[in-house]
Motif scaffolding. Structure first.
Motif, PDB file in Angstrom:
ATOM      1  N   THR A 262       0.829  -1.204   0.000  1.00  0.00           N
ATOM      2  CA  THR A 262       0.000   0.000   0.000  1.00  0.00           C
ATOM      3  C   THR A 262       0.866   1.258   0.000  1.00  0.00           C
ATOM      4  O   THR A 262       0.623   2.199  -0.776  1.00  0.00           O
ATOM      5  CB  THR A 262      -0.925  -0.006   1.231  1.00  0.00           C
ATOM      6  OG1 THR A 262      -1.752  -1.175   1.198  1.00  0.00           O
ATOM      7  CG2 THR A 262      -1.806   1.226   1.247  1.00  0.00           C
ATOM      8  N   LEU A 263       1.858   1.285   0.851  1.00  0.00           N
ATOM      9  CA  LEU A 263       2.745   2.443   0.903  1.00  0.00           C
ATOM     10  C   LEU A 263       3.591   2.551  -0.363  1.00  0.00           C
ATOM     11  O   LEU A 263       3.915   3.661  -0.813  1.00  0.00           O
ATOM     12  CB  LEU A 263       3.646   2.368   2.136  1.00  0.00           C
ATOM     13  CG  LEU A 263       2.945   2.436   3.502  1.00  0.00           C
ATOM     14  CD1 LEU A 263       3.980   2.473   4.626  1.00  0.00           C
ATOM     15  CD2 LEU A 263       2.031   3.648   3.592  1.00  0.00           C
ATOM     16  N   ASN A 265       2.678   1.755  -3.380  1.00  0.00           N
ATOM     17  CA  ASN A 265       1.829   2.389  -4.399  1.00  0.00           C
ATOM     18  C   ASN A 265       1.824   3.910  -4.212  1.00  0.00           C
ATOM     19  O   ASN A 265       1.903   4.674  -5.180  1.00  0.00           O
ATOM     20  CB  ASN A 265       0.397   1.861  -4.290  1.00  0.00           C
ATOM     21  CG  ASN A 265       0.214   0.541  -5.023  1.00  0.00           C
ATOM     22  OD1 ASN A 265       1.085   0.113  -5.776  1.00  0.00           O
ATOM     23  ND2 ASN A 265      -0.922  -0.117  -4.779  1.00  0.00           N
ATOM     24  N   GLU A 266       1.740   4.328  -2.942  1.00  0.00           N
ATOM     25  CA  GLU A 266       1.730   5.767  -2.667  1.00  0.00           C
ATOM     26  C   GLU A 266       3.063   6.401  -3.065  1.00  0.00           C
ATOM     27  O   GLU A 266       3.097   7.503  -3.635  1.00  0.00           O
ATOM     28  CB  GLU A 266       1.453   5.996  -1.191  1.00  0.00           C
ATOM     29  CG  GLU A 266       1.335   7.459  -0.802  1.00  0.00           C
ATOM     30  CD  GLU A 266       1.040   7.613   0.681  1.00  0.00           C
ATOM     31  OE1 GLU A 266       1.703   8.469   1.330  1.00  0.00           O
ATOM     32  OE2 GLU A 266       0.153   6.907   1.186  1.00  0.00           O
ATOM     33  N   LYS A 269       3.313   6.783  -6.787  1.00  0.00           N
ATOM     34  CA  LYS A 269       2.504   7.913  -7.250  1.00  0.00           C
ATOM     35  C   LYS A 269       3.245   9.220  -7.022  1.00  0.00           C
ATOM     36  O   LYS A 269       3.235  10.115  -7.878  1.00  0.00           O
ATOM     37  CB  LYS A 269       1.162   7.911  -6.532  1.00  0.00           C
ATOM     38  CG  LYS A 269       0.216   9.020  -7.022  1.00  0.00           C
ATOM     39  CD  LYS A 269      -1.128   8.940  -6.318  1.00  0.00           C
ATOM     40  CE  LYS A 269      -2.058  10.035  -6.840  1.00  0.00           C
ATOM     41  NZ  LYS A 269      -3.394   9.986  -6.165  1.00  0.00           N
ATOM     42  N   ASN A 270       3.915   9.328  -5.867  1.00  0.00           N
ATOM     43  CA  ASN A 270       4.701  10.532  -5.608  1.00  0.00           C
ATOM     44  C   ASN A 270       5.848  10.685  -6.588  1.00  0.00           C
ATOM     45  O   ASN A 270       6.186  11.797  -7.001  1.00  0.00           O
ATOM     46  CB  ASN A 270       5.260  10.494  -4.183  1.00  0.00           C
ATOM     47  CG  ASN A 270       4.188  10.638  -3.122  1.00  0.00           C
ATOM     48  OD1 ASN A 270       3.120  11.176  -3.386  1.00  0.00           O
ATOM     49  ND2 ASN A 270       4.466  10.149  -1.922  1.00  0.00           N
ATOM     50  N   SER A 275      -0.193   4.938  -9.585  1.00  0.00           N
ATOM     51  CA  SER A 275      -0.849   4.675  -8.301  1.00  0.00           C
ATOM     52  C   SER A 275      -1.233   3.221  -8.100  1.00  0.00           C
ATOM     53  O   SER A 275      -1.701   2.853  -7.030  1.00  0.00           O
ATOM     54  CB  SER A 275      -2.108   5.540  -8.177  1.00  0.00           C
ATOM     55  OG  SER A 275      -3.011   5.262  -9.232  1.00  0.00           O
ATOM     56  N   THR A 902       1.112  13.356   3.873  1.00  0.00           N
ATOM     57  CA  THR A 902       0.221  13.341   2.711  1.00  0.00           C
ATOM     58  C   THR A 902      -0.565  14.643   2.747  1.00  0.00           C
ATOM     59  O   THR A 902      -0.542  15.387   3.742  1.00  0.00           O
ATOM     60  CB  THR A 902      -0.757  12.146   2.742  1.00  0.00           C
ATOM     61  OG1 THR A 902      -1.654  12.307   3.858  1.00  0.00           O
ATOM     62  CG2 THR A 902      -0.018  10.821   2.871  1.00  0.00           C
ATOM     63  N   ARG A 913       7.261  12.684   2.978  1.00  0.00           N
ATOM     64  CA  ARG A 913       6.516  11.949   1.954  1.00  0.00           C
ATOM     65  C   ARG A 913       7.300  10.715   1.530  1.00  0.00           C
ATOM     66  O   ARG A 913       8.525  10.675   1.610  1.00  0.00           O
ATOM     67  CB  ARG A 913       6.267  12.836   0.741  1.00  0.00           C
ATOM     68  CG  ARG A 913       7.519  13.135  -0.080  1.00  0.00           C
ATOM     69  CD  ARG A 913       7.204  13.894  -1.347  1.00  0.00           C
ATOM     70  NE  ARG A 913       8.426  14.225  -2.076  1.00  0.00           N
ATOM     71  CZ  ARG A 913       8.991  13.429  -2.996  1.00  0.00           C
ATOM     72  NH1 ARG A 913       8.464  12.261  -3.295  1.00  0.00           N
ATOM     73  NH2 ARG A 913      10.105  13.807  -3.604  1.00  0.00           N
TER      74      ARG A 913
END
Length: 1002
Positions: A262-263, A265-266, A269-270, A275, A902, A913
């Motif tokens: 999950t992290l 993916n974040e 995206k950054n 994503s 975030t 981030r």
């Protein structure tokens, strides 16, 4: 006249009978038995009981003695106590109480012993019995907080490789800060491998007076170790055994596959605007553990590391002797297992980390004649280490780095999981690659002769000593490699199928026994000693020649030291004492004609409590002032050996001759310029202190020290441009000031049969670089000069950027492109740019400026209890790498990353981030990653019970004690959610242990 004649005859006959009876009585032997106790009624062992014919006996563990006595009285004596004389009478059994004589208590110093009353030096000491309270395979790990002035930092806990780093009174040089350790008078590298059961005392030598005899190698302090010797009396047998379980003090924690993905993916995206790097199908599989082959969730620590591992320690000692010869013999064994799971107990295909040590010691003292005595010391240490055929630091780094979802430990078909990005499956690294082992052998022998020269003048003696020590290491490695298989899913003919990609191949075992390392050391000493008392005057002196030759395999030129040193002591009326210490010695590492130096010290003490004007002050039992000053050296200057010689190096194909590319021609170029005036570091040490005792219960010791270190080797490269085309020589131009205080106190009291104590210590040392050559810097706050050695520098973090507008309106941070959520730094010089010129001093270095301890304990009806705490503060730790930087270079995610910035958490975020890249803006040294490294640790807690005499007498045992203890059980620190041990933040963890033991004396 006749009556007078008869009267005289009768009187003569009576006189003859009386004298004859007295003579018979004097020559008759009586069996005298008794017990020697202290003023509180506790038995004292080792007391010498001697009759008028010089027959003697030594009291056992119960303070008991039995002697066939001749004469009219017994002399009862022990160092540190008043001598007592006891009449031999018809009772045949007596109880003798001795009182401590503070004027006679002896303290180990360099190359001798001195009365504590007249000691002018600053030393700290600990007995072997106290060391045995901390069962550790590496002896220096038992010294935590036990010697005021000694700072110890735990390193790896790996069996056989767990030696900590140590400093005496902090740092006074930015080069080599190591110090010598002497065992029975000779420098020894095997101190850590000694058994606590063979040690009489360990003394920390700290100031100029205590270190005077070391001269050129005394500036960094020294440790002086004295091993046990036998005393006259019947053979005394001691047996000590303990076993326990060890466990990591703390292991780092990481997120599982679902949170990790999950992290990730974040972060993607950054970084890239992607994503859904991990699909919802994958996330669901990670969360529900529905397909562990393609979607594994592996906790590598749980798979590799055991919860607990055993440790054992056994020591058997024999001591005793007669009037002419005494002996002490030790046989010791220590076994310490590692933390690796599921290893082969028979060590055929793999091995747990494992360390075994065997100790042997024989100390024999012989009185050849009344004037000539000899001593023979033989010491042997055997060490066997075995460990997985994989780098230990790399293994632990992989466990911290490898994500939980990369592959299963083993595939369903039994093959090892693996892939090209993460090739070293941590479990297979332990179980599938074989093992490596080393086998060390250390042998030491010392032969001494001592001759009393009383025929020249009383108190004069001459001694000669030769000592040999040798260390050898061999190896046996049984190694192989293994095939790795990465599973991947595919669809064949409409069916979901798992296939595998293979990396590397299984290989056969290969055997390697090619390692051979060794060193040997030879020491020669000859000493002239003098000690005499003239009424109120005490005079003593020492003159000693010392030669040390140290040969290391692979070095053509041995390390060598040579010199003359000694001291002259004077005391008057047990009130005033002075000592002049000196050394004239040198090292082979300096130019001819400049190898030797003279190192003088002067110290004095004043015992105020022995002054008449202090007698009315009844609550002060003892008070002594002392001071010392002197010059010492440090020959471990760094910069390599023989830098006074000019070296020329092969430059390879330095020149190209010919056309069309030509051909390279080998050339010789000039190496770093030599320094023909290179010399040792110089240390001028000052110390003032006092020792006192109040109300016969509270003892306090205080010291203030100051050291000015000069001639520290450094380079002028900051002043000289590299355009000169040659390496700039190292020169003795550096300067450092180091100062601090030491305070220790101990309170003891007794209420009936309940005895209790409480004590503590405080040690502070702060250093400052007075001069080191530095490159010109644009801002004054950038210079390291004026700060402590190792002072960290970094940026001052002032929060996170919360928007692009904030970034646009802030000073430009040039390290990497900045996004909202990145760390924001302070512009120290207000030039509108954040770069290296904005780095300032932040926090402390990792070595503590303050070390403190406190302990409490009690005894009651055979039970004894003690708790010992040790803490360190004024230290900082730098959190970096895979243990704290989430997802960087595909590494794991730490729980603190859940507090990441975030857009929704900008007001509460505690972590920058997320990113998968090496972010040069966020992941650089700054106040954000610099944390308070202070901690308080319960180093030792012990509960024991000594069996009553009524029971041990029936068992024919002199004494017996059973106990349980715990080591490093509790720790209080300030690292919070980072869940790291403040001493050992990476690699093989430091250990705590739970132990049970027994001590028997026969």
């Amino acid at each position: 006249m006749i009556k007078s004649k008869y009267k005289n005859s009768i009187n003569g006959l009576l006189l003859f009978c009386i004298l004859s009876f007295a003579g018979l009585t004097a020559n008759a032997q009586q069996n005298m038995q008794g017990t020697v106790k202290d003023k509180d009624g506790y038995p004292i062992k080792g007391v010498i009981v001697k009759d008028e014919a010089n027959n003697l006996m030594v009291t056992d563990e119960k303070g008991a003695f039995s002697i066939e006595a001749k004469g009219t009285y017994l002399t009862v004596s022990l160092d540190g106590y008043f001598v007592k004389k006891v009449l031999i009478d018809s009772q045949h059994s007596v109880i003798i109480k001795l009182e401590k004589d503070p004027n006679q208590q002896m303290v180990d110093v360099a190359y001798g012993k001195e009365r504590k009353l007249g000691l002018t030096a600053s030393v700290s000491s600990i007995s072997g019995e106290v060391l045995q309270k901390t069962p550790v395979p590496t002896l220096s790990n038992a010294l935590y907080g036990r010697l005021s002035g000694l700072s110890i930092m735990q390193g790896s806990g790996e069996p056989g490789y767990d030696s900590p780093s140590m400093l005496i009174r902090g740092k006074a040089t930015y080069n080599d800060q190591s110090f010598p350790v002497f065992v029975d008078g000779f420098q020894a590298s095997y101190f850590n491998q000694l058994s606590a059961a063979e040690i009489e005392s360990v003394t920390l030598l700290k100031d100029a007076a205590a270190l005077a005899q070391f001269g050129i190698r005394g500036a960094n302090g020294a440790i002086w170790v004295t091993t046990k010797h036998g005393t006259a009396g019947k053979t005394r047998i001691g047996f000590q055994a303990r076993t326990g379980l060890q466990a990591p003090i703390k292991l780092p924690k990481f997120l599982g596959s679902y949170d990790y993905a999950t992290l990730y993916n974040e972060a993607m995206k950054n970084d890239y605007g992607v994503s859904n790097y991990y699909s919802q199908t994958a996330l669901d599989a990670y969360k529900n553990h529905t397909n562990p082959t393609l979607y594994p969730d592996v906790n590598w620590y749980d798979e590799v590391v055991k919860k607990v591992t055993p440790t054992q320690d056994v020591a058997l000692t024999f001591s005793g002797g007669g009037n002419n010869a005494r002996y002490f013999v030790l046989l010791g064994y220590n076994h310490n297992s590692g933390l690796y799971k599921n290893t082969d107990k028979d060590e055929k295909v793999n091995s747990n980390a494992d360390f075994q040590r065997y100790n042997f010691r024989s100390n024999v003292d012989v009185d050849i004649t009344k004037a000539v005595s000899a001593s023979v010391i033989l010491n042997g240490i055997l060490e066997d280490r075995i460990f997985p055929n994989f780098s230990g630091p790399t293994l632990w780094d992989n466990m911290a780095k490898y994500p939980p979802n990369i592959y299963p430990v083993k595939n369903p078909d039994g093959t090892w999981g693996g892939n090209a990005v993460f090739p070293d499956n941590p479990v297979a690294s332990v179980l599938a690659k074989g093992y490596a082992s080393t086998h060390d052998r250390t042998l030491m022998s010392t032969f001494s002769l001592n001759e009393k020269l009383d025929f020249i003048t009383q108190g004069l003696s001459f001694s000669q000593t030769v000592s040999f020590s040798n260390w050898f290491r061999g190896n046996y490695n049984k190694t192989r490699d293994y095939a790795r298989y990465q599973p991947y899913g595919t669809n064949i003919n409409g069916r979901d199928t798992v296939l595998y990609t293979k990396y590397k191949d299984n290989t056969s075992f290969s055997i390697d026994e090619g390692t051979r390392n060794q060193w040997n050391r030879t020491n020669l000493e000859a000493a002239l000693k003098y000690q005499r008392t003239f009424g109120k005057h005490e005079v003593s002196g020492l003159v000693m020649y010392h030669q040390d030759t140290y040969n290391v395999d692979g070095n053509n030129v041995p390390y060598a030291k040579q010199g003359i040193f000694g001291r002259i002591n004077y005391g008057f009326d047990s009130r005033y004492f002075a000592e002049f210490g000196y050394a004239y010695n040198g090292s082979e590492n300096f130019p001819k004609g400049k190898r030797f130096g003279f190192f003088p010290t002067l110290s004095a003490a004043w015992v105020l409590s022995n002054e008449s004007f202090m007698k009315p002050v009844s609550f002060i039992d003892f008070f002594k002032l002392r001071a010392s000053a002197g010059l010492l050296g440090n020959d471990n200057i760094g910069g390599g050996r023989f830098i006074y010689d000019q070296y020329f190096n092969s430059a390879g194909s330095a020149y190209t001759l010919g056309t069309g590319g030509g051909s390279g021609v080998t050339a010789i170029n000039e190496g770093t310029l030599a320094n023909s005036n290179v010399t040792w570091e110089k240390s001028t040490k000052y110390n003032v202190g006092f020792e006192t005792k109040f109300l016969k219960k509270l003892e306090v010791t205080f010291d203030y020290f100051l050291e000015k270190r000069s001639n520290i080797l450094t380079s002028r490269s900051g002043d000289i441009p590299s355009i000169i085309g040659v390496g700039v020589p190292m020169e003795n131009i550096g300067k450092v000031t180091n100062r601090g205080v030491e305070v220790s106190a101990m309170f003891t009291d007794r209420v009936g049969k309940f005895e209790y104590f409480a004590g503590g210590s405080f040690f502070y040392a702060h250093n400052k670089i007075d001069y080191q050559n530095e490159v010109p810097r644009s801002e004054s706050y950038l210079y390291r000069t004026g700060h402590s050695i190792g002072q960290p520098f970094g940026l001052q973090a002032i929060g996170f950027f919360n928007s692009q507008d904030e970034i646009n309106n802030s000073p430009k941070q040039i390290f990497a492109p900045v996004q909202p959520g990145d760390i924001k730094y302070k512009d120290q010089n207000n030039d509108g740019v954040i770069n290296e010129n904005d780095e300032v001093a932040i926090g402390y270095n990792s070595d503590p400026e303050i070390t403190y301890t406190f302990n409490v304990g009690a005894k009651y009806k055979g039970f004894d209890f003690e708790m010992f705490f040790q803490g360190e503060t004024n230290r900082s730790v730098y959190l970096n790498g895979t243990y704290v930087w989430a997802l960087v270079n595909n590494s794991k995610a730490v729980p603190v990353a859940l507090g990441r910035w975030t857009d929704a958490t900008k007001t509460t975020a505690s972590y920058p981030r997320l990113t998968t890249m090496t972010n040069d803006n966020n992941y650089r040294r700054s106040t954000f990653w610099t944390k308070d490294g202070s901690f308080l640790r319960l180093r030792n807690v012990e509960l024991g019970y000594t069996l009553p005499e009524s029971l041990t007498n029936r068992l024919r045992i002199a004494s017996a004690r059973i106990y349980i203890n715990g080591i490093n059980l509790l720790t209080w620190d300030k690292l919070g959610d980072f869940n790291l041990d403040p001493e050992t933040m990476s690699g093989y963890p430091a250990l705590k242990s739970y132990n049970i033991g027994v001590s028997l004396n026969f």
